[in-house]
Structure formats: structure tokens, C-alpha cells
Design a protein around this motif. Sequence first.
Motif, PDB file in Angstrom:
ATOM      1  N   SER A 230       0.953  -1.184   0.060  1.00  0.00           N
ATOM      2  CA  SER A 230       0.027   0.106  -0.047  1.00  0.00           C
ATOM      3  C   SER A 230       1.018   1.201  -0.144  1.00  0.00           C
ATOM      4  O   SER A 230       1.851   1.337   0.848  1.00  0.00           O
ATOM      5  CB  SER A 230      -0.886   0.024   1.035  1.00  0.00           C
ATOM      6  N   VAL A 231       0.496   2.092  -0.906  1.00  0.00           N
ATOM      7  CA  VAL A 231       1.324   3.127  -1.147  1.00  0.00           C
ATOM      8  C   VAL A 231       0.561   4.408  -1.008  1.00  0.00           C
ATOM      9  O   VAL A 231      -0.389   4.721  -1.739  1.00  0.00           O
ATOM     10  CB  VAL A 231       2.128   3.230  -2.456  1.00  0.00           C
ATOM     11  N   SER A 232       1.093   5.426  -0.237  1.00  0.00           N
ATOM     12  CA  SER A 232       0.205   6.621   0.107  1.00  0.00           C
ATOM     13  C   SER A 232       1.120   7.985  -0.330  1.00  0.00           C
ATOM     14  O   SER A 232       2.306   7.852  -0.186  1.00  0.00           O
ATOM     15  CB  SER A 232      -0.223   6.622   1.546  1.00  0.00           C
ATOM     16  N   GLY A 233       0.282   8.984  -0.260  1.00  0.00           N
ATOM     17  CA  GLY A 233       0.920  10.413  -0.393  1.00  0.00           C
ATOM     18  C   GLY A 233       1.136  11.104   1.002  1.00  0.00           C
ATOM     19  O   GLY A 233       0.549  10.521   1.912  1.00  0.00           O
ATOM     20  N   MET A 234       1.548  12.151   0.814  1.00  0.00           N
ATOM     21  CA  MET A 234       1.600  13.061   1.956  1.00  0.00           C
ATOM     22  C   MET A 234       1.262  14.661   1.643  1.00  0.00           C
ATOM     23  O   MET A 234       1.488  14.875   0.265  1.00  0.00           O
ATOM     24  CB  MET A 234       3.110  13.220   2.484  1.00  0.00           C
ATOM     25  N   LEU A 235       0.679  15.150   2.551  1.00  0.00           N
ATOM     26  CA  LEU A 235       0.462  16.502   2.321  1.00  0.00           C
ATOM     27  C   LEU A 235       0.093  17.304   3.412  1.00  0.00           C
ATOM     28  O   LEU A 235      -0.971  17.107   4.117  1.00  0.00           O
ATOM     29  CB  LEU A 235      -0.787  16.865   1.249  1.00  0.00           C
ATOM     30  N   GLU A 236       0.869  18.228   3.928  1.00  0.00           N
ATOM     31  CA  GLU A 236       0.482  19.301   5.055  1.00  0.00           C
ATOM     32  C   GLU A 236      -0.149  20.535   4.641  1.00  0.00           C
ATOM     33  O   GLU A 236       0.150  21.045   3.486  1.00  0.00           O
ATOM     34  CB  GLU A 236       1.811  19.574   5.919  1.00  0.00           C
ATOM     35  N   VAL A 237      -0.955  21.018   5.703  1.00  0.00           N
ATOM     36  CA  VAL A 237      -1.659  22.256   5.266  1.00  0.00           C
ATOM     37  C   VAL A 237      -0.654  23.498   4.489  1.00  0.00           C
ATOM     38  O   VAL A 237      -1.038  23.929   3.694  1.00  0.00           O
ATOM     39  CB  VAL A 237      -2.628  22.677   6.366  1.00  0.00           C
ATOM     40  N   SER A 238       0.518  23.642   5.197  1.00  0.00           N
ATOM     41  CA  SER A 238       1.461  24.443   5.105  1.00  0.00           C
ATOM     42  C   SER A 238       2.005  24.440   3.651  1.00  0.00           C
ATOM     43  O   SER A 238       2.749  25.259   3.137  1.00  0.00           O
ATOM     44  CB  SER A 238       2.575  24.435   6.107  1.00  0.00           C
ATOM     45  N   GLN A 239       1.994  22.877   3.091  1.00  0.00           N
ATOM     46  CA  GLN A 239       2.529  22.741   1.735  1.00  0.00           C
ATOM     47  C   GLN A 239       1.861  23.287   0.688  1.00  0.00           C
ATOM     48  O   GLN A 239       2.144  22.995  -0.522  1.00  0.00           O
ATOM     49  CB  GLN A 239       2.914  21.339   1.570  1.00  0.00           C
ATOM     50  N   ILE A 240       0.460  23.734   0.821  1.00  0.00           N
ATOM     51  CA  ILE A 240      -0.274  23.893  -0.279  1.00  0.00           C
ATOM     52  C   ILE A 240       0.393  25.351  -0.982  1.00  0.00           C
ATOM     53  O   ILE A 240       0.399  26.451  -0.236  1.00  0.00           O
ATOM     54  CB  ILE A 240      -1.700  24.384   0.100  1.00  0.00           C
ATOM     55  N   PRO A 241       0.719  25.315  -2.122  1.00  0.00           N
ATOM     56  CA  PRO A 241       1.535  26.517  -2.631  1.00  0.00           C
ATOM     57  C   PRO A 241       0.511  27.876  -2.642  1.00  0.00           C
ATOM     58  O   PRO A 241      -0.614  27.715  -2.739  1.00  0.00           O
ATOM     59  CB  PRO A 241       1.762  26.050  -4.162  1.00  0.00           C
ATOM     60  N   GLN A 242       1.270  29.000  -2.508  1.00  0.00           N
ATOM     61  CA  GLN A 242       0.575  30.073  -2.454  1.00  0.00           C
ATOM     62  C   GLN A 242       0.101  30.650  -3.744  1.00  0.00           C
ATOM     63  O   GLN A 242      -0.831  31.546  -3.877  1.00  0.00           O
ATOM     64  CB  GLN A 242       1.779  31.219  -2.191  1.00  0.00           C
ATOM     65  N   THR A 243       0.686  29.935  -4.822  1.00  0.00           N
ATOM     66  CA  THR A 243      -0.191  30.344  -6.172  1.00  0.00           C
ATOM     67  C   THR A 243      -1.331  29.672  -6.422  1.00  0.00           C
ATOM     68  O   THR A 243      -1.665  29.971  -7.487  1.00  0.00           O
ATOM     69  CB  THR A 243       1.060  29.706  -7.183  1.00  0.00           C
ATOM     70  N   VAL A 244      -1.757  28.832  -5.455  1.00  0.00           N
ATOM     71  CA  VAL A 244      -3.026  27.884  -5.869  1.00  0.00           C
ATOM     72  C   VAL A 244      -4.262  28.903  -5.717  1.00  0.00           C
ATOM     73  O   VAL A 244      -3.966  29.539  -4.687  1.00  0.00           O
ATOM     74  CB  VAL A 244      -3.292  26.777  -4.930  1.00  0.00           C
ATOM     75  N   PRO A 245      -5.177  28.989  -6.708  1.00  0.00           N
ATOM     76  CA  PRO A 245      -6.127  29.923  -6.582  1.00  0.00           C
ATOM     77  C   PRO A 245      -7.278  29.602  -5.398  1.00  0.00           C
ATOM     78  O   PRO A 245      -7.228  28.361  -4.991  1.00  0.00           O
ATOM     79  CB  PRO A 245      -7.093  29.955  -7.911  1.00  0.00           C
ATOM     80  N   HIS A 256      -6.850  20.559  10.401  1.00  0.00           N
ATOM     81  CA  HIS A 256      -5.871  19.622  10.860  1.00  0.00           C
ATOM     82  C   HIS A 256      -4.631  20.114  10.235  1.00  0.00           C
ATOM     83  O   HIS A 256      -4.375  20.902   9.247  1.00  0.00           O
ATOM     84  CB  HIS A 256      -6.248  18.285  10.114  1.00  0.00           C
ATOM     85  N   GLU A 257      -3.542  19.469  10.534  1.00  0.00           N
ATOM     86  CA  GLU A 257      -2.220  19.801  10.173  1.00  0.00           C
ATOM     87  C   GLU A 257      -2.005  19.113   8.935  1.00  0.00           C
ATOM     88  O   GLU A 257      -1.156  19.669   8.135  1.00  0.00           O
ATOM     89  CB  GLU A 257      -1.019  19.339  11.183  1.00  0.00           C
ATOM     90  N   TYR A 258      -2.552  17.914   8.667  1.00  0.00           N
ATOM     91  CA  TYR A 258      -2.125  16.990   7.427  1.00  0.00           C
ATOM     92  C   TYR A 258      -3.535  16.820   6.785  1.00  0.00           C
ATOM     93  O   TYR A 258      -4.720  16.736   7.100  1.00  0.00           O
ATOM     94  CB  TYR A 258      -1.690  15.805   7.800  1.00  0.00           C
ATOM     95  N   PHE A 259      -3.424  17.227   5.529  1.00  0.00           N
ATOM     96  CA  PHE A 259      -4.693  16.511   4.546  1.00  0.00           C
ATOM     97  C   PHE A 259      -4.205  15.322   4.269  1.00  0.00           C
ATOM     98  O   PHE A 259      -5.195  14.498   4.173  1.00  0.00           O
ATOM     99  CB  PHE A 259      -4.425  17.347   3.052  1.00  0.00           C
ATOM    100  N   ALA A 260      -3.045  14.578   4.171  1.00  0.00           N
ATOM    101  CA  ALA A 260      -2.580  13.201   4.037  1.00  0.00           C
ATOM    102  C   ALA A 260      -1.490  13.021   4.853  1.00  0.00           C
ATOM    103  O   ALA A 260      -0.565  13.567   4.612  1.00  0.00           O
ATOM    104  CB  ALA A 260      -2.494  13.051   2.573  1.00  0.00           C
ATOM    105  N   ASN A 261      -1.633  11.915   5.663  1.00  0.00           N
ATOM    106  CA  ASN A 261      -0.561  11.766   6.686  1.00  0.00           C
ATOM    107  C   ASN A 261       0.168  10.437   6.449  1.00  0.00           C
ATOM    108  O   ASN A 261       0.892   9.825   7.094  1.00  0.00           O
ATOM    109  CB  ASN A 261      -1.078  11.719   8.159  1.00  0.00           C
TER     110      ASN A 261
END
Length: 339
Positions: A230-245, A256-261
Motif C-alpha cells: 500500500s502506497v500513500s501520499g503526504m500533504l501538510e496544510v502548510s505545503q499548499i502553494p501560495q500560487t493556488v487559486p 488539521h495539520e495534515y490533509f494526508a498523513n
Amino acid sequence: MSHTETEKDGGTSRDSLVIGAAQITPVWMDREATLHKVVQYIEGGGEEGCDLIAFGEALVPGYPFWLERTGGARFDAPDQKTWFSRYLDQAVSLEAGHLDPVCRAARKAGVAVYLGIVERPVDRGGHSLYCSMVYIDKQGEIGSVHRKLMPTYEERLVWSPGDGHGLKVHALGPFTVGGLNCWENWMPLPRAALYGLGEDLHVALWPGSLRNTNDITRFIAREGRSFVLSVSGMLEVSQIPQTVPHRDALVAEDSHEYFANGGSCLAAPDGSWVIPPQCHQEGLFCAEIHHDMVRGERQNFDAAGHYSRPDVTRLVVNRQRQSTLVFEDVDREAQRATE
């Protein structure tokens, strides 16, 4: 030689593989930057002797986390149109060659790859998206593209239902490898289709959550008497790029701190952990797996073999690639030549 070997037909053949779960954070909503990161992990896996590296579901360009956090079901909402337009722009087109760098990296490193992408296919008009699982062999050739059969819940707002064309397995050393996306792994019949094709190494791709991988990974391993990665991704809230609309709206709605942990893991055919779930950290998690364990566990149960009853129950699978068009053009020159 660095891997376990067995005597076969008077010669020596490998009875094991080194496989890796690349649990990484995408550069969210940025196809090129994320693919660059994928290539780096393939190169690193090659240096570590990996035979197979797998990446999480929809890693390129990222999972649509905005849907449940910004009212994704609001009809005709301007912000949702903006999100989708960006997502469509950053999606992967195989026909445009977007995966060419990944194929080259796989060939150079001698590593097979399973990669989760958001696909924008020309054969469905080029303006709808599919959650696809791409297999690239060690020669850098795309072996299959499996479009997720049924997007889950709010995913249906941006992903279209796939088809059975990609329900395929691939020979890899002593193993036969196949895979499914996320909650497809809960669907008994697609699993049965892969079992019937001889799968004994199953790859399950996830956007990233321990709650998804902790139970089902070992369950499928026990049911299929197979190794399950099983292979998962990771994404913290702080890692959403500033350029995203509309970034502020997305971040503000999440507490939450994580969208995906994460939660990547590997189970053996007896259901035991080879790699227990890994959370809150990026990395390439590798292990050597041995085919003799598969053979031993099939002694008392083989779902598509001695424990099956095809005279009572059988599965019919439609593997046609679905399309709204069937061309019946007549080649006039060829027709005149036969007259």
C-alpha cells in the motif's frame, strides 16, 4: 548476486524482488514540479537496487482536497470552476508525452514503476479527468493504464468513472504484479479479476491516510495469499502553494495539520507486516520479498486455483476501453482495389 537465488532448470534464477513505497508530497497542482520529484525518487530507488517503486494515488498533480473543504457540490459556483480549470490544466496527458521523463528514468534505473496520476485522455475528448494508475516496465514502456472504476463520494465531482481496460497484471521477476486505486481495493470483483490473472504481488495506491491502509492491506494479503504494497501520499496544510487559486479558503476550512498523513506499508501473504504503516514522514520504504512465501501460503488457499469453483461462480470482465465514438470510415482506395 545481491538477491536470494534458487536453482531452476539447471541455472540460477532470482526468487525475490526489492520493492519500494515512495511516500512523497506532491508539489500540489504543479504537474512538472511533481514529475521532477518522481524522477528523483526513481533514480534513488535504482541506486538502492529496487526492482519496483510505487507512488500514491493521484500524486500527479495531486488529490482534489478542495472538494470537501470548499463546498465542492455547489452547482455552477465560480470558485469550483476555477479549481477544476486549474486541475484540468495541470493533469497528465499521456498523448502529450507528459510521462516521457518518468519512462526515461525507469529505463535508465532499470526500475518498474506504478504511478498514480490524474489523467486527461484524448480518447474521451480531452476535458474530463480520470484517476489512473500507470504501470511502466523496466524498459521504460507503459504497460497499462487503469482508470479507477468508481470514484469515491465527492471525487465524482471531478473524476469520471473508468473502465476495465487496465485490469491487467505484469510479469516482474518471479512475481505477477497488479494493482488498484484506493477504495477499488474494497471491490471484491476487481480483486477477483486480478487473482484470476495470477497476481501474487498487489499494489494499492492511496491519497494518504492510516485509516485507509491499516486494515485492508493485511486483509487483501490474507485473501489473495499475496504480498500487498500500500502506497500513500503526504500533504501538510502548510505545503499548499501560495500560487493556488482560493488558497485561503481551502486552508481556512481545515483544522488539521495534515490533509494526508501517509500510511504506506507492506504485508506478507500470511498477513504479517513486512513494513508496518509509516506516517508523518516522506521517504522511500523498501523491502526484499521472497516468492517462496507466496508458494507456501497457496498450499491451503488459492482464490483462483484449487479453492475456486468455476463450475458454480465465474466472473466476466469487459476490458474494452470505453469511448463515445466508433468510427466506421471506409478506405475508398482500399475498397476500389478490391472491386
